[in-house]
Design a protein around this motif. Sequence first.
Motif, PDB file in Angstrom:
ATOM      1  N   VAL A 124     -11.293   2.882   9.089  1.00 42.99           N
ATOM      2  CA  VAL A 124     -10.484   3.956   8.680  1.00 42.99           C
ATOM      3  C   VAL A 124      -8.837   3.490   9.838  1.00 42.99           C
ATOM      4  CG1 VAL A 124      -9.308   6.943   9.608  1.00 42.99           C
ATOM      5  CG2 VAL A 124     -11.394   6.274   9.369  1.00 42.99           C
ATOM      6  N   ASN A 125      -8.062   3.926   8.878  1.00 45.20           N
ATOM      7  CA  ASN A 125      -6.725   3.227   8.863  1.00 45.20           C
ATOM      8  C   ASN A 125      -5.110   4.377   8.954  1.00 45.20           C
ATOM      9  OD1 ASN A 125      -6.178   0.329   9.053  1.00 45.20           O
ATOM     10  ND2 ASN A 125      -6.765  -0.137   6.512  1.00 45.20           N
ATOM     11  N   LEU A 126      -5.372   4.648  10.489  1.00 44.85           N
ATOM     12  CA  LEU A 126      -5.332   6.092  10.595  1.00 44.85           C
ATOM     13  C   LEU A 126      -4.657   5.794  12.246  1.00 44.85           C
ATOM     14  CD1 LEU A 126      -6.199   8.665   9.192  1.00 44.85           C
ATOM     15  CD2 LEU A 126      -4.855   7.796   8.383  1.00 44.85           C
ATOM     16  N   LEU A 127      -4.632   6.104  12.591  1.00 43.22           N
ATOM     17  CA  LEU A 127      -3.509   5.682  13.445  1.00 43.22           C
ATOM     18  C   LEU A 127      -4.289   7.065  15.209  1.00 43.22           C
ATOM     19  CD1 LEU A 127       0.268   6.359  12.908  1.00 43.22           C
ATOM     20  CD2 LEU A 127      -0.985   4.432  14.274  1.00 43.22           C
ATOM     21  N   PRO A 128      -5.485   6.681  16.557  1.00 43.81           N
ATOM     22  CA  PRO A 128      -6.290   7.291  16.718  1.00 43.81           C
ATOM     23  C   PRO A 128      -5.265   8.028  18.066  1.00 43.81           C
ATOM     24  CG  PRO A 128      -6.558   5.082  17.309  1.00 43.81           C
ATOM     25  CD  PRO A 128      -4.993   5.020  15.602  1.00 43.81           C
ATOM     26  N   ASN A 129      -4.240   7.993  17.794  1.00 37.58           N
ATOM     27  CA  ASN A 129      -3.979   8.086  19.673  1.00 37.58           C
ATOM     28  C   ASN A 129      -3.141   9.293  19.224  1.00 37.58           C
ATOM     29  OD1 ASN A 129      -2.136   6.342  18.219  1.00 37.58           O
ATOM     30  ND2 ASN A 129      -0.488   5.845  20.065  1.00 37.58           N
ATOM     31  N   LEU A 130      -2.777   9.414  18.018  1.00 38.79           N
ATOM     32  CA  LEU A 130      -1.928  10.604  18.177  1.00 38.79           C
ATOM     33  C   LEU A 130      -2.652  12.201  17.310  1.00 38.79           C
ATOM     34  CD1 LEU A 130       1.641   9.125  15.274  1.00 38.79           C
ATOM     35  CD2 LEU A 130       0.913   9.165  17.235  1.00 38.79           C
ATOM     36  N   ILE A 160       3.253  12.153   9.630  1.00 37.64           N
ATOM     37  CA  ILE A 160       4.045  11.384  10.188  1.00 37.64           C
ATOM     38  C   ILE A 160       5.146  11.086   8.599  1.00 37.64           C
ATOM     39  CG2 ILE A 160       2.650   9.365   9.738  1.00 37.64           C
ATOM     40  CD1 ILE A 160       3.494   8.611  12.943  1.00 37.64           C
ATOM     41  N   GLY A 161       5.876  11.059   9.057  1.00 38.07           N
ATOM     42  CA  GLY A 161       7.179  10.551   8.436  1.00 38.07           C
ATOM     43  C   GLY A 161       7.356  12.129   8.009  1.00 38.07           C
ATOM     44  N   MET A 199       1.281   3.882   7.267  1.00 43.18           N
ATOM     45  CA  MET A 199       1.432   4.876   7.050  1.00 43.18           C
ATOM     46  C   MET A 199       2.886   5.491   6.726  1.00 43.18           C
ATOM     47  SD  MET A 199      -0.950   6.460   9.501  1.00 43.18           S
ATOM     48  CE  MET A 199      -1.358   8.017   9.511  1.00 43.18           C
ATOM     49  N   ARG A 205     -17.021  10.732  22.921  1.00 42.32           N
ATOM     50  CA  ARG A 205     -17.780  10.022  21.668  1.00 42.32           C
ATOM     51  C   ARG A 205     -18.599  10.076  20.119  1.00 42.32           C
ATOM     52  NH1 ARG A 205     -13.615   7.001  18.298  1.00 42.32           N
ATOM     53  NH2 ARG A 205     -12.854   6.184  20.208  1.00 42.32           N
ATOM     54  N   THR A 235       0.911  -1.343  -0.037  1.00 41.94           N
ATOM     55  CA  THR A 235       0.246  -0.230   0.018  1.00 41.94           C
ATOM     56  C   THR A 235       1.128   1.042  -0.388  1.00 41.94           C
ATOM     57  OG1 THR A 235      -0.186  -1.045   2.034  1.00 41.94           O
ATOM     58  CG2 THR A 235      -2.373  -0.174   1.153  1.00 41.94           C
ATOM     59  N   GLU A 270      -0.599  15.320  13.099  1.00 47.73           N
ATOM     60  CA  GLU A 270       0.613  14.614  12.894  1.00 47.73           C
ATOM     61  C   GLU A 270      -0.332  12.998  12.444  1.00 47.73           C
ATOM     62  OE1 GLU A 270       2.880  13.652  17.466  1.00 47.73           O
ATOM     63  OE2 GLU A 270       0.662  13.020  17.580  1.00 47.73           O
ATOM     64  N   ASN A 271      -1.308  12.704  12.546  1.00 51.05           N
ATOM     65  CA  ASN A 271      -1.978  11.490  11.653  1.00 51.05           C
ATOM     66  C   ASN A 271      -1.255  11.871  10.138  1.00 51.05           C
ATOM     67  OD1 ASN A 271      -2.963   9.227  12.651  1.00 51.05           O
ATOM     68  ND2 ASN A 271      -3.513  10.828  13.781  1.00 51.05           N
ATOM     69  N   ASN A 303      -5.837  18.093  18.378  1.00 54.42           N
ATOM     70  CA  ASN A 303      -6.487  17.081  19.634  1.00 54.42           C
ATOM     71  C   ASN A 303      -5.931  15.534  18.443  1.00 54.42           C
ATOM     72  OD1 ASN A 303      -7.756  18.830  20.876  1.00 54.42           O
ATOM     73  ND2 ASN A 303      -9.671  18.680  21.112  1.00 54.42           N
ATOM     74  N   GLY A 345       0.834   4.327  23.434  1.00 55.01           N
ATOM     75  CA  GLY A 345      -0.006   4.718  22.423  1.00 55.01           C
ATOM     76  C   GLY A 345       0.195   6.274  23.380  1.00 55.01           C
ATOM     77  N   TYR A 346      -0.463   5.754  24.595  1.00 54.43           N
ATOM     78  CA  TYR A 346      -0.737   7.084  26.092  1.00 54.43           C
ATOM     79  C   TYR A 346       0.199   7.169  26.462  1.00 54.43           C
ATOM     80  CZ  TYR A 346      -5.109   6.977  22.402  1.00 54.43           C
ATOM     81  OH  TYR A 346      -5.864   6.804  21.518  1.00 54.43           O
ATOM     82  N   ARG A 367      -6.467  14.781  27.514  1.00 56.97           N
ATOM     83  CA  ARG A 367      -4.813  13.605  27.683  1.00 56.97           C
ATOM     84  C   ARG A 367      -4.332  13.915  28.238  1.00 56.97           C
ATOM     85  NH1 ARG A 367      -1.724  16.094  23.407  1.00 56.97           N
ATOM     86  NH2 ARG A 367      -3.156  18.203  22.873  1.00 56.97           N
ATOM     87  N   SER A 419      -1.653  -0.422  10.800  1.00 55.90           N
ATOM     88  CA  SER A 419      -1.348   1.313  10.243  1.00 55.90           C
ATOM     89  C   SER A 419      -0.305   2.498  10.186  1.00 55.90           C
ATOM     90  CB  SER A 419      -2.436   1.967  11.507  1.00 55.90           C
ATOM     91  OG  SER A 419      -3.470   1.351  11.883  1.00 55.90           O
ATOM     92  N   ARG A 476      -5.323  13.147   3.375  1.00 61.57           N
ATOM     93  CA  ARG A 476      -3.844  12.269   4.172  1.00 61.57           C
ATOM     94  C   ARG A 476      -3.351  11.575   2.645  1.00 61.57           C
ATOM     95  NH1 ARG A 476       0.606  10.268   6.215  1.00 61.57           N
ATOM     96  NH2 ARG A 476       0.660   8.203   5.465  1.00 61.57           N
ATOM     97  N   SER A 511      -8.126  10.389  17.787  1.00 62.96           N
ATOM     98  CA  SER A 511      -9.633   9.298  18.281  1.00 62.96           C
ATOM     99  C   SER A 511     -10.795  10.691  18.624  1.00 62.96           C
ATOM    100  CB  SER A 511      -9.453   8.537  19.871  1.00 62.96           C
ATOM    101  OG  SER A 511      -8.620   8.737  21.034  1.00 62.96           O
TER     102      SER A 511
END
Lengths: 502, 321
Positions: free
Chosen positions: A94-100, A108-109, B202, B319, A79, A104-105, A142, B261-262, B4, B198, A159, A145
């Motif tokens: 959604v194939n992203l990063l929920p915690n970032l 990133i990179g 990415m 949420r 991919t 950043e999503n 924020n 992750g957190y 957070r 993911s 993105r 997520s």
Amino acid sequence: MQPSTEQPQLLEIRGLTKGFPGVQALDHVDFTLHAGEIHGLLGENGAGKSTLIKALTGVLRRDAGIIRLEGQEVTARDTADALSLGIGTVYQEVNLLPNLSVAENLFIGRQPHRFGLVRTGEMRRRASELLAGYGLDIDVANPLSSYSVAIQQIVAIARAVDLSAKVLILDEPTASLDAQEVETLFGILKGLKSRGIGIVFVTHFLDQVYAVCDRITVLRNGRLVGSRPIAELPRIELVSMMLGRELAAEALHRNQRPAVTGEPLVAFQNYGKRRMIEPFDLALRPGEVVGLAGLLGSGRTETAKLIFGVERADSGQAFVDGQPVRLATPRDAARLCFGFTPEDRKTEGIVAELSIRENIILALQAQRGWLHKIPRAKQDEIASRFIKLLDIRTPDAEKPIGLLSGGNQQKALLARWLATEPRFLILDEPTRGIDVGAHAEIIRLIERLCEDGLALLVISSELEEIASYSDRVVVLRDRRHVRELSGDEVSADTIMTTIASH
Amino acid sequence: MIRRHIPVLITLAVFIVGYLICLAQFPSFASTRVIGNLLTDNAFLGIVAVGMTFVILSGGIDLSVGSVIAFTGVFLAVTIERYGVNPYLAFVLILGLAALFGAGMGFLIHAFQIPAFIVTLAGMFLARGLCFVLTTDSIPINAPAYGQITDIAFALPGGGRLTFIAIVMLVTFAAGIVLAHFTRFGANVYALGGNRTSAELMGVPVGKTTVRIYMLSSLLAALAGIVFSFYTSAGYSLAATGVELDTIAAVVIGGTLLTGGYGTIIGTFVGVLIQGLIQTYITFEGTLSSWWTKIAIGALLFAFIVLQRGLSAASVRSRSA
């Protein structure tokens, strides 16, 4: 926007073929995408849509075929490689990063940095700018997520497009969005289209196809059925392309049975759940078969799961024998003598490693409570009774159920619920993936069960089949029960025209 | 924006409340002497906890750090005392060795998709075993360099001392904060902990990042080992047993999610201080067995894990509402 004939198409797929053991998932499929076009990719379960997308984005290797992007032959290794070629994909999940953070999503990179340190302020400013172009004004600091799926999807699209995507593939992006969110998304798609991006849009919702697509391509059983401009395509034709069935001249004959009368055994009033299925009314009498018909994703399985308490309704009331009941979990449903054989037999139905006997007594044992073990002799008696009754082909009851054929597994699953002496059975696609002989047996079994006074709710994509045994058929579209057919109206043709109407 | 930071704020609140309780009972807790000692006594734990925070943020775990600390001490004692190696050269050697050791574990975890738990458990036994290969005795380190280094300290007003090893810990934390929150590497660590698949899709260099994370953890464990050898002036094979678990506890109490992750580095700092505070309180109290430290930490850890579950459940609810 029609490109001139000398110009290469944006994306051209010729003769794409991919087989898995026992299945030809794609059989010489052609697909053409123009720049500045929204192209709907349609088909029922197992049609080959996801295989096509996976072969295109390098998740799967193709067996044969050519993929050309702007005239250049390409093969994506994975991919990330596909993305660098200009093919971006946004999945339903959604194939992203929920915690970032959102910023950043997006970056990133490739975060802007100075002396090895990320310039967070700069990154956030650019992210806000980027999203403003999509009409999104959110705090990009924020975590992802903290936003709704709709916003996450827009971020994923932003993105993919920002990483220089020429082709954007959207795999069922609207499946978990509400009407207003879908509108927003469509606005964005139209904006991208005017920028010359080619969009492949996978969906099950016909209204959405007509709302946003320029062309559609329909696949069925791994083959190309056709590719047509949507403006010249009547709905009924689109549905018949998907279901693979021409309108028959005359209605098929079905066994006329006297209409079932009496008090309903189970009834649902204004029963529904947000984002799953709109509130519906439904009542079944003892000895009655009600079919649920509709395209994939129309809310058939959702209805079944709600009724069996797999999902919890957020509106309405359920009644059994006229008394209001609580249906919050499958245990509640089982206690009320409901039974449910799910669509996905392998993951939601059988316990492959356990024997046929153990699979059959599972629901009965659960109903009795695990402290009251069914004596072994009784277990053997039940198992052998149902093996004989339903004609399950097996040398003995101790064989692991995973080794049986699909039809026999399905019969064992039916036996599991029949052993609990249910009053109401829900069968989700009871004949899928079953050979022709077993198919007929299952249908005969359904008819026999309702003669015994069970109420049956059957989901099937086979219109002929559902018309042949149902007393009434509820037609679903876009997660709504749109019409209930009864008496002479119950025919494959009426079902199909009802699905296509709007 | 605020949500957070809740876990860190709770950790901070726990520390402040704990400190006030200690202060109410023993007014001398306000003295810089106690605070200076708190930092010095927990310096090695703090340093190794910085590395552990990165590991846990990425969704992994490193059980080998206690053994690496012990091995570092034994290695330094043997090379400096038995073979007369210059202490500074010995420091460089052990840091290099540890980095290789960590990189090796990271490579195994990534290349063969073996759970970090298993690989670092093996690393733990390996490092501890190597200690006994070098020596089974406790070897005192009497090199003059050690005396000089331990003499470095800033006098704090009120009679306390900010020792060299406390400064090393504070600098490590500062560097950890920059690394975690202001570099691409840091973002990649969080990405790995968020969702590996993911992250890979990415374009995050998953393999390289994994190797570096465990390299960092072992490197900091060796640094903690050096600091520990200043602190005890000896190398002993059985030193620092169970420190990996104290470290994990400090990280989790500091608000880092054990599933990755957190979390924050500064939270870990407060987590370490809370452990130190409990230890100091029990020393002051005098009648309690030192095992009460473990019991208090156990209770606290439990409370924090339950709290994290509650918080993440609450955020899912808010949420979908």
